[in-house]
Scaffold this active site. Structure first.
Site, PDB file in Angstrom:
ATOM      1  N   CYS A   4       0.461  -3.710  12.489  1.00  0.00           N
ATOM      2  CA  CYS A   4       0.534  -2.936  11.259  1.00  0.00           C
ATOM      3  C   CYS A   4      -0.526  -1.788  11.495  1.00  0.00           C
ATOM      4  CB  CYS A   4      -0.151  -3.765   9.999  1.00  0.00           C
ATOM      5  SG  CYS A   4      -0.394  -2.906   8.503  1.00  0.00           S
ATOM      6  N   CYS A   7      -3.569  -1.806   9.479  1.00  0.00           N
ATOM      7  CA  CYS A   7      -4.513  -2.854   9.971  1.00  0.00           C
ATOM      8  C   CYS A   7      -5.266  -2.336  11.331  1.00  0.00           C
ATOM      9  CB  CYS A   7      -3.758  -4.279  10.474  1.00  0.00           C
ATOM     10  SG  CYS A   7      -3.472  -5.283   8.721  1.00  0.00           S
ATOM     11  N   ASP A  30      -5.025  11.321   4.089  1.00  0.00           N
ATOM     12  CA  ASP A  30      -3.506  11.048   4.640  1.00  0.00           C
ATOM     13  C   ASP A  30      -3.503  12.063   5.764  1.00  0.00           C
ATOM     14  OD1 ASP A  30      -0.878   9.932   3.140  1.00  0.00           O
ATOM     15  OD2 ASP A  30      -0.453  11.513   4.388  1.00  0.00           O
ATOM     16  N   HIS A  98      -1.493   0.350  -0.358  1.00  0.00           N
ATOM     17  CA  HIS A  98      -2.495   1.539  -0.369  1.00  0.00           C
ATOM     18  C   HIS A  98      -2.149   2.200  -1.237  1.00  0.00           C
ATOM     19  CE1 HIS A  98       1.154   2.457   1.910  1.00  0.00           C
ATOM     20  NE2 HIS A  98       1.033   3.744   1.298  1.00  0.00           N
TER      21      HIS A  98
HETATM   22  P1  AMP Z   1       3.589   5.338   1.518  1.00  0.00           P
HETATM   23  O1  AMP Z   1       5.055   6.378   1.941  1.00  0.00           O
HETATM   24  O2  AMP Z   1       3.266   5.286   0.392  1.00  0.00           O
HETATM   25  O3  AMP Z   1       3.692   4.201   2.535  1.00  0.00           O
HETATM   26  O4  AMP Z   1       2.671   6.227   2.386  1.00  0.00           O
HETATM   27  C1  AMP Z   1       2.415   6.385   3.717  1.00  0.00           C
HETATM   28  C2  AMP Z   1       1.106   7.411   4.007  1.00  0.00           C
HETATM   29  O5  AMP Z   1       0.527   7.250   5.139  1.00  0.00           O
HETATM   30  C3  AMP Z   1       1.984   8.777   4.114  1.00  0.00           C
HETATM   31  O6  AMP Z   1       1.698   9.765   3.169  1.00  0.00           O
HETATM   32  C4  AMP Z   1       1.562   8.971   5.553  1.00  0.00           C
HETATM   33  O7  AMP Z   1       1.596  10.549   5.783  1.00  0.00           O
HETATM   34  C5  AMP Z   1       0.445   8.305   5.821  1.00  0.00           C
HETATM   35  N1  AMP Z   1       0.043   8.035   7.155  1.00  0.00           N
HETATM   36  C6  AMP Z   1       1.023   7.693   8.021  1.00  0.00           C
HETATM   37  N2  AMP Z   1       0.300   7.500   9.054  1.00  0.00           N
HETATM   38  C7  AMP Z   1      -1.256   7.930   8.940  1.00  0.00           C
HETATM   39  C8  AMP Z   1      -2.128   8.067   9.761  1.00  0.00           C
HETATM   40  N3  AMP Z   1      -2.444   7.576  11.027  1.00  0.00           N
HETATM   41  N4  AMP Z   1      -3.448   8.249   9.144  1.00  0.00           N
HETATM   42  C9  AMP Z   1      -3.509   8.679   7.802  1.00  0.00           C
HETATM   43  N5  AMP Z   1      -2.446   8.696   7.114  1.00  0.00           N
HETATM   44  C10 AMP Z   1      -1.216   8.265   7.632  1.00  0.00           C
HETATM   45 ZN    ZN Z   2      -1.890  -4.319   7.536  1.00  0.00          ZN
END
Ligand code: AMP
Ligand code: ZN
Length: 110
Positions: A4, A7, A30, A98
């Site tokens: 994950c 995680c 983000d 999240h």
């Molecule tokens: P969701 O579509 O609600 O699952 O949102 C996932 C979010 O995680 C998206 O807005 C991505 O831009 C963000 N995301 C993905 N990888 C990372 C990362 N390594 N660090 C910070 N945010 C991330």
């Molecule tokens: Zn997780």
């Protein structure tokens, strides 16, 4: 959960700048922001999504919203505008629960 993404971030195996960290939750920006302020508030324990919550989850959810409360104040969003958003199902791309705190500019908040 080993595979994950969040995680791994929580275990500091992948980089993220923690704005907040407690025993049960972290918050970090983000990577692909949709608003001036776009912070993810993430419980440390692996919970897939809203569909995995139960009656025992109440304390954790209260904690998450108190983190949101603190960040709203920290980023002066009370007099601006903000949303707390949780995606689920096919709208959710990272399968670790999240909360998106989005704020600061209306146009991109869609
Ligand atoms: P969701 O579509 O609600 O699952 O949102 C996932 C979010 O995680 C998206 O807005 C991505 O831009 C963000 N995301 C993905 N990888 C990372 C990362 N390594 N660090 C910070 N945010 C991330
Ligand atoms: Zn997780």
């Amino acid at each position: 959960m080993d595979s994950c993404l969040f995680c791994k971030i929580i275990k500091k195996e992948l980089p993220a700048k923690f704005i907040f960290e407690s025993e049960n939750a972290v918050a970090f920006p983000d990577i692909n922001p949709s608003a001036e302020v776009h912070i993810l508030i993430v419980p440390k324990g692996h919970i897939g999504g809203v569909q995995d919550l139960d009656k025992e989850s109440g304390g954790l959810l209260a904690e998450i919203y108190l983190v949101a409360n603190q960040l709203v104040k920290q980023y002066n969003l009370e007099d601006s505008l903000y949303r707390v958003v949780v995606n689920g199902g096919k709208a959710q791309h990272v399968p670790h629960l999240h909360f998106h705190l989005l704020g600061g500019n209306l146009n991109k908040l869609v």
